[in-house]
Design a protein around this motif. Structure first.
Motif, PDB file in Angstrom:
ATOM      1  N   TYR A 113       0.836  -1.195   0.000  1.00  0.00           N
ATOM      2  CA  TYR A 113       0.000   0.000   0.000  1.00  0.00           C
ATOM      3  C   TYR A 113       0.870   1.243   0.000  1.00  0.00           C
ATOM      4  O   TYR A 113       1.964   1.243   0.555  1.00  0.00           O
ATOM      5  CB  TYR A 113      -0.865   0.076   1.267  1.00  0.00           C
ATOM      6  CG  TYR A 113      -1.880  -1.016   1.439  1.00  0.00           C
ATOM      7  CD1 TYR A 113      -3.201  -0.829   1.035  1.00  0.00           C
ATOM      8  CD2 TYR A 113      -1.536  -2.216   2.054  1.00  0.00           C
ATOM      9  CE1 TYR A 113      -4.157  -1.823   1.239  1.00  0.00           C
ATOM     10  CE2 TYR A 113      -2.484  -3.217   2.255  1.00  0.00           C
ATOM     11  CZ  TYR A 113      -3.792  -3.009   1.840  1.00  0.00           C
ATOM     12  OH  TYR A 113      -4.730  -3.984   2.046  1.00  0.00           O
ATOM     13  N   GLN A 114       0.333   2.326  -0.580  1.00  0.00           N
ATOM     14  CA  GLN A 114       0.984   3.628  -0.496  1.00  0.00           C
ATOM     15  C   GLN A 114      -0.032   4.645   0.005  1.00  0.00           C
ATOM     16  O   GLN A 114      -1.183   4.665  -0.442  1.00  0.00           O
ATOM     17  CB  GLN A 114       1.540   4.074  -1.836  1.00  0.00           C
ATOM     18  CG  GLN A 114       2.297   5.394  -1.737  1.00  0.00           C
ATOM     19  CD  GLN A 114       3.130   5.696  -2.967  1.00  0.00           C
ATOM     20  OE1 GLN A 114       3.033   5.031  -3.986  1.00  0.00           O
ATOM     21  NE2 GLN A 114       3.969   6.711  -2.864  1.00  0.00           N
ATOM     22  N   LYS A 115       0.415   5.500   0.931  1.00  0.00           N
ATOM     23  CA  LYS A 115      -0.478   6.493   1.528  1.00  0.00           C
ATOM     24  C   LYS A 115      -0.613   7.701   0.619  1.00  0.00           C
ATOM     25  O   LYS A 115       0.368   8.229   0.106  1.00  0.00           O
ATOM     26  CB  LYS A 115       0.040   6.922   2.908  1.00  0.00           C
ATOM     27  CG  LYS A 115      -0.989   7.727   3.692  1.00  0.00           C
ATOM     28  CD  LYS A 115      -0.556   7.906   5.126  1.00  0.00           C
ATOM     29  CE  LYS A 115      -1.655   8.511   5.960  1.00  0.00           C
ATOM     30  NZ  LYS A 115      -1.215   8.697   7.354  1.00  0.00           N
ATOM     31  N   THR A 116      -1.867   8.169   0.458  1.00  0.00           N
ATOM     32  CA  THR A 116      -2.151   9.303  -0.406  1.00  0.00           C
ATOM     33  C   THR A 116      -2.278  10.596   0.392  1.00  0.00           C
ATOM     34  O   THR A 116      -2.322  10.588   1.617  1.00  0.00           O
ATOM     35  CB  THR A 116      -3.483   9.083  -1.160  1.00  0.00           C
ATOM     36  OG1 THR A 116      -4.562   9.164  -0.212  1.00  0.00           O
ATOM     37  CG2 THR A 116      -3.507   7.748  -1.874  1.00  0.00           C
ATOM     38  N   ALA A 117      -2.401  11.701  -0.325  1.00  0.00           N
ATOM     39  CA  ALA A 117      -2.547  13.015   0.306  1.00  0.00           C
ATOM     40  C   ALA A 117      -3.840  13.124   1.108  1.00  0.00           C
ATOM     41  O   ALA A 117      -3.957  13.984   1.974  1.00  0.00           O
ATOM     42  CB  ALA A 117      -2.495  14.110  -0.752  1.00  0.00           C
ATOM     43  N   HIS A 118      -4.800  12.264   0.838  1.00  0.00           N
ATOM     44  CA  HIS A 118      -6.072  12.287   1.561  1.00  0.00           C
ATOM     45  C   HIS A 118      -6.049  11.391   2.799  1.00  0.00           C
ATOM     46  O   HIS A 118      -7.067  11.208   3.446  1.00  0.00           O
ATOM     47  CB  HIS A 118      -7.216  11.868   0.637  1.00  0.00           C
ATOM     48  CG  HIS A 118      -7.335  12.759  -0.571  1.00  0.00           C
ATOM     49  ND1 HIS A 118      -7.748  14.066  -0.499  1.00  0.00           N
ATOM     50  CD2 HIS A 118      -7.047  12.529  -1.867  1.00  0.00           C
ATOM     51  CE1 HIS A 118      -7.728  14.606  -1.698  1.00  0.00           C
ATOM     52  NE2 HIS A 118      -7.308  13.693  -2.554  1.00  0.00           N
ATOM     53  N   GLY A 119      -4.878  10.799   3.102  1.00  0.00           N
ATOM     54  CA  GLY A 119      -4.752   9.956   4.277  1.00  0.00           C
ATOM     55  C   GLY A 119      -5.262   8.545   4.078  1.00  0.00           C
ATOM     56  O   GLY A 119      -5.370   7.779   5.028  1.00  0.00           O
ATOM     57  N   LEU A 120      -5.584   8.193   2.839  1.00  0.00           N
ATOM     58  CA  LEU A 120      -6.048   6.847   2.516  1.00  0.00           C
ATOM     59  C   LEU A 120      -4.900   6.068   1.889  1.00  0.00           C
ATOM     60  O   LEU A 120      -3.890   6.632   1.485  1.00  0.00           O
ATOM     61  CB  LEU A 120      -7.248   6.916   1.572  1.00  0.00           C
ATOM     62  CG  LEU A 120      -8.471   7.637   2.138  1.00  0.00           C
ATOM     63  CD1 LEU A 120      -9.525   7.821   1.054  1.00  0.00           C
ATOM     64  CD2 LEU A 120      -9.044   6.891   3.323  1.00  0.00           C
ATOM     65  N   TRP A 121      -5.094   4.759   1.787  1.00  0.00           N
ATOM     66  CA  TRP A 121      -4.065   3.860   1.284  1.00  0.00           C
ATOM     67  C   TRP A 121      -4.539   3.181   0.010  1.00  0.00           C
ATOM     68  O   TRP A 121      -5.632   2.636  -0.043  1.00  0.00           O
ATOM     69  CB  TRP A 121      -3.748   2.797   2.330  1.00  0.00           C
ATOM     70  CG  TRP A 121      -3.171   3.350   3.580  1.00  0.00           C
ATOM     71  CD1 TRP A 121      -3.854   3.799   4.673  1.00  0.00           C
ATOM     72  CD2 TRP A 121      -1.792   3.525   3.876  1.00  0.00           C
ATOM     73  NE1 TRP A 121      -2.982   4.242   5.635  1.00  0.00           N
ATOM     74  CE2 TRP A 121      -1.705   4.071   5.170  1.00  0.00           C
ATOM     75  CE3 TRP A 121      -0.610   3.255   3.181  1.00  0.00           C
ATOM     76  CZ2 TRP A 121      -0.494   4.370   5.772  1.00  0.00           C
ATOM     77  CZ3 TRP A 121       0.588   3.544   3.795  1.00  0.00           C
ATOM     78  CH2 TRP A 121       0.640   4.094   5.072  1.00  0.00           C
ATOM     79  N   TYR A 122      -3.707   3.199  -1.037  1.00  0.00           N
ATOM     80  CA  TYR A 122      -3.979   2.458  -2.273  1.00  0.00           C
ATOM     81  C   TYR A 122      -3.137   1.194  -2.279  1.00  0.00           C
ATOM     82  O   TYR A 122      -1.919   1.252  -2.115  1.00  0.00           O
ATOM     83  CB  TYR A 122      -3.629   3.285  -3.519  1.00  0.00           C
ATOM     84  CG  TYR A 122      -4.751   4.188  -3.963  1.00  0.00           C
ATOM     85  CD1 TYR A 122      -5.785   3.700  -4.760  1.00  0.00           C
ATOM     86  CD2 TYR A 122      -4.782   5.513  -3.573  1.00  0.00           C
ATOM     87  CE1 TYR A 122      -6.814   4.530  -5.166  1.00  0.00           C
ATOM     88  CE2 TYR A 122      -5.809   6.351  -3.965  1.00  0.00           C
ATOM     89  CZ  TYR A 122      -6.829   5.849  -4.766  1.00  0.00           C
ATOM     90  OH  TYR A 122      -7.856   6.668  -5.163  1.00  0.00           O
ATOM     91  N   ALA A 123      -3.798   0.063  -2.478  1.00  0.00           N
ATOM     92  CA  ALA A 123      -3.080  -1.200  -2.615  1.00  0.00           C
ATOM     93  C   ALA A 123      -2.656  -1.354  -4.071  1.00  0.00           C
ATOM     94  O   ALA A 123      -3.365  -0.920  -4.983  1.00  0.00           O
ATOM     95  CB  ALA A 123      -3.973  -2.372  -2.212  1.00  0.00           C
ATOM     96  N   THR A 124      -1.506  -1.967  -4.270  1.00  0.00           N
ATOM     97  CA  THR A 124      -1.025  -2.218  -5.625  1.00  0.00           C
ATOM     98  C   THR A 124      -2.074  -3.009  -6.396  1.00  0.00           C
ATOM     99  O   THR A 124      -2.599  -4.005  -5.901  1.00  0.00           O
ATOM    100  CB  THR A 124       0.295  -3.014  -5.583  1.00  0.00           C
ATOM    101  OG1 THR A 124       1.225  -2.300  -4.792  1.00  0.00           O
ATOM    102  CG2 THR A 124       0.862  -3.233  -6.967  1.00  0.00           C
ATOM    103  N   PHE A 130      -8.226   2.709   0.636  1.00  0.00           N
ATOM    104  CA  PHE A 130      -8.697   2.092   1.872  1.00  0.00           C
ATOM    105  C   PHE A 130      -8.279   2.945   3.063  1.00  0.00           C
ATOM    106  O   PHE A 130      -7.167   3.464   3.093  1.00  0.00           O
ATOM    107  CB  PHE A 130      -8.096   0.687   2.037  1.00  0.00           C
ATOM    108  CG  PHE A 130      -8.467  -0.262   0.945  1.00  0.00           C
ATOM    109  CD1 PHE A 130      -9.678  -0.942   0.971  1.00  0.00           C
ATOM    110  CD2 PHE A 130      -7.601  -0.477  -0.120  1.00  0.00           C
ATOM    111  CE1 PHE A 130     -10.021  -1.824  -0.042  1.00  0.00           C
ATOM    112  CE2 PHE A 130      -7.938  -1.359  -1.138  1.00  0.00           C
ATOM    113  CZ  PHE A 130      -9.146  -2.030  -1.096  1.00  0.00           C
ATOM    114  N   PRO A 131      -9.133   3.047   4.090  1.00  0.00           N
ATOM    115  CA  PRO A 131      -8.721   3.739   5.311  1.00  0.00           C
ATOM    116  C   PRO A 131      -7.780   2.847   6.126  1.00  0.00           C
ATOM    117  O   PRO A 131      -7.730   1.629   5.932  1.00  0.00           O
ATOM    118  CB  PRO A 131     -10.043   3.967   6.045  1.00  0.00           C
ATOM    119  CG  PRO A 131     -10.941   2.874   5.563  1.00  0.00           C
ATOM    120  CD  PRO A 131     -10.521   2.589   4.144  1.00  0.00           C
ATOM    121  N   SER A 132      -7.070   3.459   7.043  1.00  0.00           N
ATOM    122  CA  SER A 132      -6.128   2.722   7.893  1.00  0.00           C
ATOM    123  C   SER A 132      -6.818   1.610   8.667  1.00  0.00           C
ATOM    124  O   SER A 132      -6.253   0.528   8.861  1.00  0.00           O
ATOM    125  CB  SER A 132      -5.443   3.680   8.866  1.00  0.00           C
ATOM    126  OG  SER A 132      -4.680   4.633   8.163  1.00  0.00           O
TER     127      SER A 132
END
Length: 151
Positions: A113-124, A130-132
């Protein structure tokens, strides 16, 4: 929260290095005259009748500001593992800066996962964030591969 550091260089005692840097005279140290350096408190580091070369004095003087920066960068780059209950892991994930990259070794697959500017996580390989809490609910250790810069 349980946080452990992994990596090949476990002999590097960052806490001891950081303590020595913190105990040293406050920097930055500045160049004066003929290649001598002086600290904010007046400590002189100078070439001395062949005992300390100009290059050595410059290295010593710059170490005061270089060492804390290097310790912080090593800590940022070292993988570490986050584990604990859902609330603790969620808080740890929320506390990571934007751009951080983690892996979550789920039962069936390894997700990155990588964290975005909106505080959410994108999985490869996915298109929705996704939220934390979603990641923390897996209740498996999470490896922080890289902490982002927050930008």
């Amino acid at each position: 929260m349980s946080t452990t550091t992994t990596g090949a260089d476990t002999a590097l005692d960052l806490d001891a290095i950081e303590a020595r840097a913190d105990a040293a005279t406050v920097g930055p140290w500045t160049l004066i005259g003929g290649g001598e350096y002086v600290t904010g408190a007046g400590l002189l580091v100078a070439p001395d009748d062949g005992g300390v070369s100009s290059d050595d004095a410059e290295f010593i003087a710059h170490a005061r500001t270089d060492v804390p920066v290097l310790v912080a960068e090593v800590r940022r780059l070292r993988p570490r593992v986050i584990s604990g209950d859902v609330g603790v892991v969620t808080a740890a994930l929320d506390g990571l800066p934007v751009g951080s990259i983690i892996t979550c070794d789920d039962v069936l697959l390894l997700l990155t996962y990588q964290k975005t500017a909106h505080g959410l996580w994108y999985a490869t390989g996915t298109s929705r964030p996704f939220p934390s809490t979603h990641i923390a609910r897996h209740q498996v250790p999470i490896t922080v591969l890289r902490e982002g810069t927050g930008a």
